[in-house]
Design a protein around this motif. Structure first.
Motif, PDB file in Angstrom:
ATOM      1  N   TYR A  63       0.969  27.227   9.487  1.00 58.63           N
ATOM      2  CA  TYR A  63       1.598  25.910   9.524  1.00 58.63           C
ATOM      3  C   TYR A  63       2.206  25.552  10.882  1.00 58.63           C
ATOM      4  O   TYR A  63       2.643  24.421  11.084  1.00 58.63           O
ATOM      5  N   LEU A  64       2.221  26.494  11.808  1.00 53.07           N
ATOM      6  CA  LEU A  64       2.664  26.168  13.160  1.00 53.07           C
ATOM      7  C   LEU A  64       1.495  25.927  14.102  1.00 53.07           C
ATOM      8  O   LEU A  64       1.663  25.853  15.317  1.00 53.07           O
ATOM      9  N   GLN A  65       0.282  25.786  13.503  1.00 47.21           N
ATOM     10  CA  GLN A  65      -0.885  25.448  14.306  1.00 47.21           C
ATOM     11  C   GLN A  65      -0.732  24.041  14.891  1.00 47.21           C
ATOM     12  O   GLN A  65       0.048  23.238  14.378  1.00 47.21           O
ATOM     13  N   PRO A  66      -1.506  23.719  15.941  1.00 47.13           N
ATOM     14  CA  PRO A  66      -1.453  22.363  16.507  1.00 47.13           C
ATOM     15  C   PRO A  66      -1.797  21.309  15.460  1.00 47.13           C
ATOM     16  O   PRO A  66      -2.480  21.588  14.477  1.00 47.13           O
ATOM     17  N   ALA A  67      -1.334  20.111  15.692  1.00 46.91           N
ATOM     18  CA  ALA A  67      -1.540  19.026  14.740  1.00 46.91           C
ATOM     19  C   ALA A  67      -3.013  18.691  14.543  1.00 46.91           C
ATOM     20  O   ALA A  67      -3.376  18.032  13.572  1.00 46.91           O
ATOM     21  N   SER A  68      -3.887  19.148  15.445  1.00 48.74           N
ATOM     22  CA  SER A  68      -5.314  18.865  15.318  1.00 48.74           C
ATOM     23  C   SER A  68      -5.915  19.507  14.074  1.00 48.74           C
ATOM     24  O   SER A  68      -6.906  19.034  13.536  1.00 48.74           O
ATOM     25  N   ALA A 113      -3.728  29.226   4.206  1.00 47.66           N
ATOM     26  CA  ALA A 113      -2.525  29.890   3.697  1.00 47.66           C
ATOM     27  C   ALA A 113      -2.752  30.428   2.296  1.00 47.66           C
ATOM     28  O   ALA A 113      -2.337  31.551   1.970  1.00 47.66           O
ATOM     29  N   ALA A 114      -3.421  29.636   1.440  1.00 48.70           N
ATOM     30  CA  ALA A 114      -3.669  30.064   0.060  1.00 48.70           C
ATOM     31  C   ALA A 114      -4.596  31.271   0.011  1.00 48.70           C
ATOM     32  O   ALA A 114      -4.398  32.185  -0.795  1.00 48.70           O
ATOM     33  N   LEU A 115      -5.617  31.284   0.864  1.00 46.16           N
ATOM     34  CA  LEU A 115      -6.533  32.423   0.898  1.00 46.16           C
ATOM     35  C   LEU A 115      -5.836  33.694   1.352  1.00 46.16           C
ATOM     36  O   LEU A 115      -6.040  34.775   0.780  1.00 46.16           O
ATOM     37  N   GLN A 145      -7.031  22.015   5.635  1.00 45.40           N
ATOM     38  CA  GLN A 145      -7.508  23.296   6.147  1.00 45.40           C
ATOM     39  C   GLN A 145      -6.374  24.316   6.235  1.00 45.40           C
ATOM     40  O   GLN A 145      -6.560  25.502   5.953  1.00 45.40           O
ATOM     41  N   LYS A 146      -5.185  23.861   6.619  1.00 43.66           N
ATOM     42  CA  LYS A 146      -4.029  24.750   6.680  1.00 43.66           C
ATOM     43  C   LYS A 146      -3.679  25.267   5.289  1.00 43.66           C
ATOM     44  O   LYS A 146      -3.394  26.460   5.103  1.00 43.66           O
ATOM     45  N   LEU A 206     -13.240  20.238  -7.820  1.00 39.59           N
ATOM     46  CA  LEU A 206     -12.710  21.046  -6.726  1.00 39.59           C
ATOM     47  C   LEU A 206     -13.769  21.140  -5.632  1.00 39.59           C
ATOM     48  O   LEU A 206     -14.845  21.700  -5.854  1.00 39.59           O
ATOM     49  N   LEU A 207     -13.482  20.590  -4.472  1.00 43.78           N
ATOM     50  CA  LEU A 207     -14.464  20.586  -3.388  1.00 43.78           C
ATOM     51  C   LEU A 207     -14.683  21.975  -2.807  1.00 43.78           C
ATOM     52  O   LEU A 207     -15.708  22.237  -2.181  1.00 43.78           O
ATOM     53  N   GLY A 208     -13.721  22.881  -3.006  1.00 43.11           N
ATOM     54  CA  GLY A 208     -13.895  24.273  -2.612  1.00 43.11           C
ATOM     55  C   GLY A 208     -13.837  24.505  -1.119  1.00 43.11           C
ATOM     56  O   GLY A 208     -13.318  23.684  -0.346  1.00 43.11           O
ATOM     57  N   LEU A 209     -14.413  25.636  -0.693  1.00 43.86           N
ATOM     58  CA  LEU A 209     -14.370  26.028   0.714  1.00 43.86           C
ATOM     59  C   LEU A 209     -15.543  25.488   1.512  1.00 43.86           C
ATOM     60  O   LEU A 209     -15.451  25.331   2.725  1.00 43.86           O
TER      61      LEU A 209
END
Length: 313
Positions: A259-264, A274-276, A269-270, A14-17
């Motif tokens: 999830y409505l953030q820009p595609a960049s 969301a999980a956090l 990361q999204k 798990l690469l983690g945060l």
């Protein structure tokens, strides 16, 4: 015959945060207190409801279930994340990875279904107040909780069974702080079309049906409240929904905002954000939301404190 390099992995990484030691120490001391507050706050809510006969009503029965699920949901990912941050060891066994995936989707989906059930409860209480106790009978309350538990278990079992049959040969590193469906599917060198179809079907039903139920319930609630002639009556009706609306807004607002953030913004990361929020922050805030403005809950918590703590009088 499978190529020789298609070996079944015994563990994932798990690469983690963050991979920076200084960041890992800081993250550990941020999330440890948050997790402890989540445990204590939600278990206090559960204990207060169980021990106070005045709170043995449908509304608090559903809240008790929500608090219990929040504890289990948070405990699915946070303890392992804290252990990895503290020990700098990020490995998780294959079986442990599947178990974490199973419980995350079980309790995460159950959270959204319980919010829908609580919306139905508020709908009946406001639109049909004289028939509330008849409609929301113990049998109906049991079904409203039991059916979601069954459906979410079936979903998690199907996802886990389909994942267990896959072969992984694209490396063992998961760009997340826990084992989730889509990051695992990306590591597989098997045919994942069936898995992806099942994810889409379950996601469509499990994702939209609770939200649709909440929206319909509140449309009916608002229509009923606006027909109440007095402002005091309107406020009294709305006040019974305030805490639930706040939690719903946090839960779904977080998902939409992420999830409505820009595609960049990358998908990984999204997913982490969301999980956090849904698995760490919101379960920590729920006890405060449901107790700070609720006189019955505050009275039950005071009574519980007086029972548990010795008197020095």
């Amino acid at each position: 015959m499978e190529p020789a390099n298609r070996t079944r992995l015994s563990e994932f990484i798990l690469l983690g945060l963050s991979d920076k030691p200084a960041h890992q120490t800081l993250l550990f001391w941020i999330f440890l207190p948050m997790y402890l507050v989540t445990l204590v706050g939600n278990l206090l809510i559960v204990s207060a409801i169980l021990t106070d006969a005045h709170l043995h009503t449908p509304m608090y029965f559903f809240l008790c279930n929500l608090s219990l699920v929040d504890v289990l949901f948070s405990s699915t990912t946070v303890p392992k994340m804290l252990a990895n941050l503290h020990t700098r060891s990020r490995a998780i066994p294959f079986a442990g990875c599947l178990a974490q995936m199973y419980t995350f989707h079980l309790f995460g989906t159950m959270d959204s279904f319980l919010l829908a059930v609580m919306a139905i409860d508020r709908f009946v209480a406001i639109v049909y107040p004289l028939r509330y106790s008849t409609i929301m009978s113990p049998r109906v309350c049991g079904l409203l909780v039991g059916i979601p538990w069954t459906v979410t278990n079936v979903q998690s079992i199907v996802h886990t069974t389909l994942m267990a049959r896959l072969t992984f040969c694209a490396g063992a590193e998961i760009p997340h702080f826990f084992c989730d469906l889509m990051p695992l599917l990306k590591l597989s060198c098997s045919d994942t079309r069936l898995n992806e179809l099942v994810v889409f079907v379950f996601g469509l039903f499990m994702g939209f049906s609770p939200l649709l139920c909440i929206v319909i319930s509140y449309v009916c609630i608002f229509r009923a409240v606006f027909k109440i002639p007095s402002a005091q009556g309107k406020w009294k009706a709305f006040s019974t929904c305030g805490s639930h609306l706040t939690v719903v807004s946090l839960f779904y607002g977080t998902i939409f905002a992420v999830y409505l953030q820009p595609a960049s913004a990358s998908s990984a990361q999204k997913d982490k954000a969301a999980a956090l929020m849904c698995g760490v922050v919101i379960p920590m805030l729920n006890p405060f939301i449901y107790s700070l403005r609720n006189r019955d809950m505050k009275a039950a918590l005071r009574k519980l404190a007086m029972t548990v703590l010795p008197s020095h009088a």
